[in-house]
Design a protein around this motif. Sequence first.
Motif, PDB file in Angstrom:
ATOM      1  N   SER A  18      14.511   3.364   5.460  1.00 42.28           N
ATOM      2  CA  SER A  18      13.566   2.422   4.851  1.00 42.28           C
ATOM      3  C   SER A  18      12.133   2.943   4.993  1.00 42.28           C
ATOM      4  O   SER A  18      11.305   2.724   4.124  1.00 42.28           O
ATOM      5  N   GLN A  19      11.883   3.662   6.106  1.00 42.26           N
ATOM      6  CA  GLN A  19      10.551   4.254   6.248  1.00 42.26           C
ATOM      7  C   GLN A  19      10.275   5.250   5.135  1.00 42.26           C
ATOM      8  O   GLN A  19       9.207   5.286   4.554  1.00 42.26           O
ATOM      9  N   ARG A  20      11.296   6.075   4.866  1.00 45.38           N
ATOM     10  CA  ARG A  20      11.143   7.059   3.791  1.00 45.38           C
ATOM     11  C   ARG A  20      10.859   6.394   2.464  1.00 45.38           C
ATOM     12  O   ARG A  20       9.983   6.803   1.723  1.00 45.38           O
ATOM     13  N   ARG A  21      11.684   5.357   2.206  1.00 40.87           N
ATOM     14  CA  ARG A  21      11.538   4.690   0.918  1.00 40.87           C
ATOM     15  C   ARG A  21      10.154   4.042   0.809  1.00 40.87           C
ATOM     16  O   ARG A  21       9.462   4.179  -0.188  1.00 40.87           O
ATOM     17  N   LEU A  26       4.445   3.826  -1.098  1.00 43.78           N
ATOM     18  CA  LEU A  26       3.038   3.700  -0.714  1.00 43.78           C
ATOM     19  C   LEU A  26       2.221   4.895  -1.194  1.00 43.78           C
ATOM     20  O   LEU A  26       1.043   4.773  -1.510  1.00 43.78           O
ATOM     21  N   LEU A  27       2.868   6.069  -1.218  1.00 45.40           N
ATOM     22  CA  LEU A  27       2.132   7.273  -1.591  1.00 45.40           C
ATOM     23  C   LEU A  27       2.140   7.537  -3.083  1.00 45.40           C
ATOM     24  O   LEU A  27       1.384   8.374  -3.572  1.00 45.40           O
ATOM     25  N   LEU A  28       3.010   6.829  -3.796  1.00 42.91           N
ATOM     26  CA  LEU A  28       3.145   7.094  -5.231  1.00 42.91           C
ATOM     27  C   LEU A  28       1.810   6.995  -5.989  1.00 42.91           C
ATOM     28  O   LEU A  28       1.472   7.918  -6.737  1.00 42.91           O
ATOM     29  N   PRO A  29       1.037   5.912  -5.797  1.00 36.97           N
ATOM     30  CA  PRO A  29      -0.223   5.821  -6.554  1.00 36.97           C
ATOM     31  C   PRO A  29      -1.152   7.007  -6.281  1.00 36.97           C
ATOM     32  O   PRO A  29      -1.705   7.604  -7.212  1.00 36.97           O
ATOM     33  N   ALA A  30      -1.291   7.358  -4.990  1.00 31.76           N
ATOM     34  CA  ALA A  30      -2.169   8.487  -4.651  1.00 31.76           C
ATOM     35  C   ALA A  30      -1.629   9.771  -5.267  1.00 31.76           C
ATOM     36  O   ALA A  30      -2.390  10.584  -5.804  1.00 31.76           O
TER      37      ALA A  30
ATOM     38  N   ALA B  90      -9.901   3.542  -5.200  1.00 32.54           N
ATOM     39  CA  ALA B  90      -9.706   4.489  -4.098  1.00 32.54           C
ATOM     40  C   ALA B  90      -9.345   3.769  -2.806  1.00 32.54           C
ATOM     41  O   ALA B  90      -8.576   4.281  -2.003  1.00 32.54           O
ATOM     42  N   MET B  91      -9.872   2.565  -2.603  1.00 34.57           N
ATOM     43  CA  MET B  91      -9.555   1.836  -1.375  1.00 34.57           C
ATOM     44  C   MET B  91      -8.111   1.337  -1.399  1.00 34.57           C
ATOM     45  O   MET B  91      -7.388   1.498  -0.425  1.00 34.57           O
ATOM     46  N   VAL B  92      -7.693   0.757  -2.526  1.00 36.12           N
ATOM     47  CA  VAL B  92      -6.316   0.245  -2.595  1.00 36.12           C
ATOM     48  C   VAL B  92      -5.326   1.394  -2.445  1.00 36.12           C
ATOM     49  O   VAL B  92      -4.444   1.390  -1.577  1.00 36.12           O
ATOM     50  N   VAL B  93      -5.515   2.429  -3.263  1.00 34.75           N
ATOM     51  CA  VAL B  93      -4.603   3.570  -3.228  1.00 34.75           C
ATOM     52  C   VAL B  93      -4.683   4.273  -1.866  1.00 34.75           C
ATOM     53  O   VAL B  93      -3.672   4.659  -1.284  1.00 34.75           O
ATOM     54  N   GLY B  94      -5.902   4.388  -1.355  1.00 36.07           N
ATOM     55  CA  GLY B  94      -6.110   5.078  -0.078  1.00 36.07           C
ATOM     56  C   GLY B  94      -5.504   4.321   1.090  1.00 36.07           C
ATOM     57  O   GLY B  94      -4.888   4.925   1.963  1.00 36.07           O
ATOM     58  N   ILE B  95      -5.654   3.004   1.115  1.00 35.71           N
ATOM     59  CA  ILE B  95      -5.104   2.218   2.237  1.00 35.71           C
ATOM     60  C   ILE B  95      -3.576   2.323   2.259  1.00 35.71           C
ATOM     61  O   ILE B  95      -2.980   2.576   3.300  1.00 35.71           O
TER      62      ILE B  95
END
Lengths: 308, 282
Positions: A18-21, A26-30, B90-95
């Motif tokens: 679940s951590q991986r998922r 969480l990282l997808l947008p960045a 940047a804050m939303v994506v960064g957090i």
Amino acid sequence: MTRISTVAAPRRRAGKESQRRLAFWLLLPAAIAVFGVIVYPIIRTLIISFFEVNSALAVETPFIGIDNYLQALSSSGFWAAIGRTLYFTVVSTAIELTLGMMLALLLNARLRMRWLFRAIVVLPWAVPTIVNAAMWKGIFNAQYGSLNAALTGLGITDEYIAWLGHPFLALNMVIVADAWKTTPLVAFFLLAGLTVISPELYESAKLDRASWPRIFRSITLPMLLPSISIVLVLRTVEAFKAFDIIYAMTRGGPADGTQTIAYYTYVRAFSDQNFGMGSALSYIIVIVILILTAIYLKMLRQAETSLV
Amino acid sequence: MNRKRRNSVLLHVCAIIVAIVILLPFAWMVEASFAPQRDLVGRPMRWIPSHIDFSRYGEIFNGSEGSVGSTFRAAMVNSTVVAVAVVLIAMVVGILGAYAFARLRFPFRKVTLMIFLSTYMLPQIALLIPLYFIVNSLGLLDTTLGLILVDSSLVIPFTLWILSNYFVTIPDELEEAARIDGTSRIGALFRIILPSAKPGIFAAMMFSFLLAWDEFMYALIFTSSDAAKTLPVAISEFAGRYTTDFGLVAAGGILAALPPIVIAIAFQRYVVSGMGVGSVKG
């Protein structure tokens, strides 16, 4: 005991899953932002650099291999720009690091109204680069600039000097403007490093009656080494990329005297509309920056081991 | 004791000299924006203006359609829109991303973080040509939306860096206690991590704003009219066109510098903490 561990093990595995998922989402947008606007373009630039891409997007673009690179490396304008960039980088970084170190020590010292001093030091850093450039362009102006007015007023010079009118002088004047804005940033970076040095180190040095220069050399400097090396890398990279300040102060002139490599690349790509050549030049900058960063990191590692 | 006093006096003298060197160029720009043109161009220059002249500020704030003033006002709006949007994105994506880097264990974590951070090393010019094609094909040339997209990506690696370093310093126990009480990870992020990471968040917001406000190269290439031109582009055009009226350039420059200066001074103590976590952690 055994019962607990057999129950806990699968749950821990499920936790990892679940951590991986969660990390993925969480990282997808960045990842999308950085991939779309940085990773993909940097790959495209590499591809474009192997083609002859002129002006309009519709034009046929023959593949020409490394011709753009060979052409760049054999042009005297390129090497002149590299030479100016190295000068700009070395001189501005040396000035900013030296003054920044002194300023950091001052910011860290016991001063009355320290908050006011810090607020003043923050100012140049906050001034937008283009505003800073416009301001210094005014100060250095040959006819009405305040530098000429001040120097003649004080009787230091008799006549007005065209500070931005001579190629080499102009390059140095751009460095002055850059140092005014950037030294505070370097100082705050080093100050951040200074604040984590434990006061006990200084106290024991004082008990040993060590002199100020000796304390600086044997405690402050080595403890600041990580901060210094980061500043060195960041400043070198920044200086190598310098564009805004040159665009706004001199547009590369006079007589190309302030045309550093980033500005030279901009001119080749966008004024000459030679995107293939511009891309090849961009990649040469990327490669030089990577080499410099690698050298610095290696130097840092050696410095760290020699301290131990 | 005596020596200590002498050192202290010396330090204060140094501080005053530094403060003067820092303030002098800026003070002159402020003065030039208020001084009558006559005083500025005369020889010898009049250091203390004969009277205060508000005409440049008047021109900027009241100038009619198509004047320098209207271009400047449009640029002020565009810069504000772009900077605020970039800070929010940047804050939303960064957090979200920083939480993943600081708290979760997943494969290629270190490599992914390095890729994000190393994008800082790339010169903008190396991205400019393909980005120009992309922004053009999306029909976003000369729009603030186009600028917001490219600027956000420039800023996101910074917010990731500052925030993930900050989140790491928050003790795990706080979050675990909340999770035992039945809060989800995301719930814990908002209820526990964010309130305790305030200095990091302020630092990240300030850096994002300054970066977005300062961005020049993308704005120069991707915008051409008052519809999207930002302040740095407008100022550089001023400085090129009104070479004989430095006062006007100065007035515009001061107005453009005010928002970041106010923010930097207000959030001054987070400047050091924002860089501190970064440089300590490497």
